[in-house]
Design a protein around this motif. Structure first.
Motif, PDB file in Angstrom:
ATOM      1  N   LYS A 288      -3.029  13.351   0.178  1.00 49.80           N
ATOM      2  CA  LYS A 288      -2.199  13.367   1.541  1.00 49.80           C
ATOM      3  C   LYS A 288      -1.316  11.837   1.691  1.00 49.80           C
ATOM      4  N   VAL A 289      -0.253  11.860   2.161  1.00 51.68           N
ATOM      5  CA  VAL A 289       0.490  10.554   2.542  1.00 51.68           C
ATOM      6  C   VAL A 289       0.647  10.532   3.877  1.00 51.68           C
ATOM      7  N   THR A 290       0.178   9.504   4.635  1.00 49.69           N
ATOM      8  CA  THR A 290      -0.125   9.313   6.221  1.00 49.69           C
ATOM      9  C   THR A 290       1.574   8.341   6.248  1.00 49.69           C
ATOM     10  N   ALA A 291       2.769   8.983   6.577  1.00 50.13           N
ATOM     11  CA  ALA A 291       4.019   8.546   6.844  1.00 50.13           C
ATOM     12  C   ALA A 291       3.804   7.603   8.157  1.00 50.13           C
ATOM     13  N   VAL A 292       3.376   8.067   9.143  1.00 51.97           N
ATOM     14  CA  VAL A 292       3.420   7.607  10.610  1.00 51.97           C
ATOM     15  C   VAL A 292       2.128   7.640  11.028  1.00 51.97           C
TER      16      VAL A 292
ATOM     17  N   ILE B 279       1.426  13.471   8.431  1.00 55.95           N
ATOM     18  CA  ILE B 279       0.663  13.515   7.395  1.00 55.95           C
ATOM     19  C   ILE B 279       1.432  14.275   6.605  1.00 55.95           C
ATOM     20  N   TYR B 280       2.184  13.941   5.271  1.00 54.32           N
ATOM     21  CA  TYR B 280       2.551  14.949   4.292  1.00 54.32           C
ATOM     22  C   TYR B 280       1.590  15.422   3.237  1.00 54.32           C
ATOM     23  N   PRO B 281       1.750  16.736   2.996  1.00 48.63           N
ATOM     24  CA  PRO B 281       0.941  16.807   1.797  1.00 48.63           C
ATOM     25  C   PRO B 281       1.664  16.406   0.623  1.00 48.63           C
ATOM     26  N   SER B 282       1.033  16.075  -0.342  1.00 42.13           N
ATOM     27  CA  SER B 282       1.660  15.731  -1.820  1.00 42.13           C
ATOM     28  C   SER B 282       0.527  15.755  -3.110  1.00 42.13           C
TER      29      SER B 282
ATOM     30  N   GLY C 131      11.927  -2.103   8.866  1.00 45.81           N
ATOM     31  CA  GLY C 131      10.755  -2.104   8.080  1.00 45.81           C
ATOM     32  C   GLY C 131      11.288  -1.828   6.962  1.00 45.81           C
ATOM     33  N   TYR C 132      10.607  -2.171   5.808  1.00 41.46           N
ATOM     34  CA  TYR C 132      10.856  -2.151   4.338  1.00 41.46           C
ATOM     35  C   TYR C 132      10.807  -0.707   4.092  1.00 41.46           C
ATOM     36  N   SER C 133      11.530  -0.204   2.994  1.00 44.09           N
ATOM     37  CA  SER C 133      11.544   1.053   2.557  1.00 44.09           C
ATOM     38  C   SER C 133       9.970   1.692   2.398  1.00 44.09           C
ATOM     39  N   GLY C 134       9.774   2.819   2.982  1.00 45.10           N
ATOM     40  CA  GLY C 134       8.557   3.583   2.688  1.00 45.10           C
ATOM     41  C   GLY C 134       7.762   3.257   3.905  1.00 45.10           C
ATOM     42  N   ALA C 135       8.154   2.291   4.866  1.00 48.27           N
ATOM     43  CA  ALA C 135       7.421   2.086   6.151  1.00 48.27           C
ATOM     44  C   ALA C 135       7.027   3.254   7.102  1.00 48.27           C
ATOM     45  N   GLY C 136       8.107   4.297   7.115  1.00 43.77           N
ATOM     46  CA  GLY C 136       7.703   5.303   8.020  1.00 43.77           C
ATOM     47  C   GLY C 136       8.931   5.490   9.011  1.00 43.77           C
ATOM     48  N   LYS C 137       9.707   4.795   9.011  1.00 46.47           N
ATOM     49  CA  LYS C 137      10.963   4.715   9.867  1.00 46.47           C
ATOM     50  C   LYS C 137      11.718   6.130   9.916  1.00 46.47           C
ATOM     51  N   SER C 138      12.202   6.544   8.651  1.00 45.76           N
ATOM     52  CA  SER C 138      12.971   8.014   8.710  1.00 45.76           C
ATOM     53  C   SER C 138      12.200   9.075   9.361  1.00 45.76           C
ATOM     54  N   THR C 139      10.625   9.245   9.059  1.00 44.20           N
ATOM     55  CA  THR C 139      10.069   9.945   9.499  1.00 44.20           C
ATOM     56  C   THR C 139       9.893   9.967  10.908  1.00 44.20           C
ATOM     57  N   LEU C 140       9.802   8.644  11.522  1.00 43.33           N
ATOM     58  CA  LEU C 140       9.473   8.600  13.004  1.00 43.33           C
ATOM     59  C   LEU C 140      10.789   8.916  13.797  1.00 43.33           C
TER      60      LEU C 140
HETATM   61  P1  ADP Z   1      11.308   4.868   5.377  1.00 42.28           P
HETATM   62  O1  ADP Z   1      12.401   5.567   6.286  1.00 42.28           O
HETATM   63  O2  ADP Z   1      10.754   3.632   6.373  1.00 42.28           O
HETATM   64  O3  ADP Z   1      11.698   4.420   4.071  1.00 42.28           O
HETATM   65  P2  ADP Z   1       9.889   7.369   5.286  1.00 42.28           P
HETATM   66  O4  ADP Z   1       9.781   7.856   6.498  1.00 42.28           O
HETATM   67  O5  ADP Z   1      11.052   7.768   4.442  1.00 42.28           O
HETATM   68  O6  ADP Z   1       9.878   5.467   5.247  1.00 42.28           O
HETATM   69  O7  ADP Z   1       8.403   7.418   4.325  1.00 42.28           O
HETATM   70  C1  ADP Z   1       7.238   7.138   4.538  1.00 42.28           C
HETATM   71  C2  ADP Z   1       6.287   7.531   3.551  1.00 42.28           C
HETATM   72  O8  ADP Z   1       6.084   8.921   3.662  1.00 42.28           O
HETATM   73  C3  ADP Z   1       6.547   7.191   2.169  1.00 42.28           C
HETATM   74  O9  ADP Z   1       5.391   6.991   1.444  1.00 42.28           O
HETATM   75  C4  ADP Z   1       7.279   8.461   1.753  1.00 42.28           C
HETATM   76  O10 ADP Z   1       7.084   8.516   0.436  1.00 42.28           O
HETATM   77  C5  ADP Z   1       6.305   9.711   2.417  1.00 42.28           C
HETATM   78  N1  ADP Z   1       7.307  10.696   2.663  1.00 42.28           N
HETATM   79  C6  ADP Z   1       8.674  10.856   3.478  1.00 42.28           C
HETATM   80  N2  ADP Z   1       9.039  12.091   3.351  1.00 42.28           N
HETATM   81  C7  ADP Z   1       8.151  12.933   2.556  1.00 42.28           C
HETATM   82  C8  ADP Z   1       7.778  14.012   2.330  1.00 42.28           C
HETATM   83  N3  ADP Z   1       9.070  15.166   2.742  1.00 42.28           N
HETATM   84  N4  ADP Z   1       7.063  14.504   1.621  1.00 42.28           N
HETATM   85  C9  ADP Z   1       5.953  13.598   1.116  1.00 42.28           C
HETATM   86  N5  ADP Z   1       6.026  12.694   1.402  1.00 42.28           N
HETATM   87  C10 ADP Z   1       6.900  11.803   2.145  1.00 42.28           C
END
Ligand code: ADP
Ligand code: ADP
Length: 232
Positions: free
Chosen positions: A17-21, A10-13, A38-47
């Motif tokens: 809050k944004v639940t990324a994964v 969960i990222y603060p925003s 997955g599409y952009s925003g799916a949570g792949k990078s965060t994972l």
């Molecule tokens: P993907 O790689 O699939 O595009 P991300 O993991 O980058 O997905 O992002 C997943 C969600 O988390 C998105 O809604 C994105 O906006 C949010 N997010 C990613 N990184 C951050 C961050 N550092 N702070 C706040 N929100 C973030």
């Protein structure tokens, strides 16, 4: 080799809050090429960033090569990262350094003596097919060659796991295929476990053994590529 258990990020925003994964569990076997699509925003990078400690999970645990990476810091984390290496969409090379110096960089950090470094760099240059380009600067290389430097640098310290973050997304289709073929060779020759994230189905179909499909932070499908992407 990799065990992701009930992981949440969960990222603060500003908007709350944004639940990324969201409660993701995946087991990846040694020697496997595992894709996350997955599409952009799916949570792949965060994972994928949670696999090498670039992000710390809010909940759950990540174990890679018998090491818990979900809550380590400092020198322990630096040590873990020698075994869990990463390549990137935009290569992340050092622009003022040559091919040879870029590849030697992680060896320098690991404290490998110069003579051994040179030998290892030569091996790596051969492995990724960059012989003759040792003294070039990144700006003098094609995209595919830049990614070959990225791969050589990532392999320098003999990692057990290679993470690929959209590693072919900046490349044309033909170059993409040649880089994917190199990854398959490395997987076979070195027995390296590869985890890649991509938004391109072609990449998954071409090299992955299994795939997880992510949507809104969750894994919505997981299995062998041929099962998940059956032709109708
Ligand atoms: P993907 O790689 O699939 O595009 P991300 O993991 O980058 O997905 O992002 C997943 C969600 O988390 C998105 O809604 C994105 O906006 C949010 N997010 C990613 N990184 C951050 C961050 N550092 N702070 C706040 N929100 C973030
Ligand atoms: P060093 O500190 O080793 O001399 P640089 O300062 O040249 O390395 O580069 C540091 C980082 O900045 C590189 O890893 C690269 O990602 C980025 N960078 C530097 N120059 C450029 C450039 N011309 N285009 C894109 N990225 C660059």
């Amino acid at each position: 080799m990799i065990s992701i258990k009930n992981v949440k990020k969960i990222y603060p925003s500003q908007k709350g809050k944004v639940t990324a994964v969201d409660d993701v569990s995946i087991e990846i076997k040694e020697g496997e090429i595992f894709g996350v699509i997955g599409y952009s925003g799916a949570g792949k990078s965060t994972l994928i960033r949670m696999l090498n400690g670039l992000e710390i999970p809010t909940e759950g645990s990540v174990v890679v090569a018998n090491k818990k990476v979900s809550n380590i810091k400092g020198s322990e984390l630096r040590k873990a990262r020698q075994e869990i290496s990463m390549i990137f969409q935009h290569f992340n090379l050092l622009w003022s350094r040559t091919v040879r110096e870029n590849i030697a960089f992680p060896l320098e950090i690991a404290g490998i003596p110069k003579s051994q470094r040179q030998k290892r760099v030569d091996e790596l240059i051969n492995l990724v097919g960059l012989s003759g380009r040792e003294d070039a600067y990144p700006s003098q290389l094609s995209g595919g060659q830049k990614q070959r430097v990225g791969i050589a640098r990532a392999l320098a310290n003999n990692p057990k796991v290679l993470l690929c973050d959209e590693a072919t997304s900046a490349l044309d289709p033909q170059t993409t295929d040649s880089i994917l073929e190199l990854l398959v060779d490395i997987n076979k020759e070195l027995g390296l476990t590869i985890v890649l994230i991509t938004h391109e189905m072609h990449v998954i179909r071409k090299i992955c053994h299994r795939v997880a499909v992510m949507e809104g932070g969750r894994v919505v499908e997981l299995g062998p590529v041929l099962d998940v992407f059956k032709n109708p």
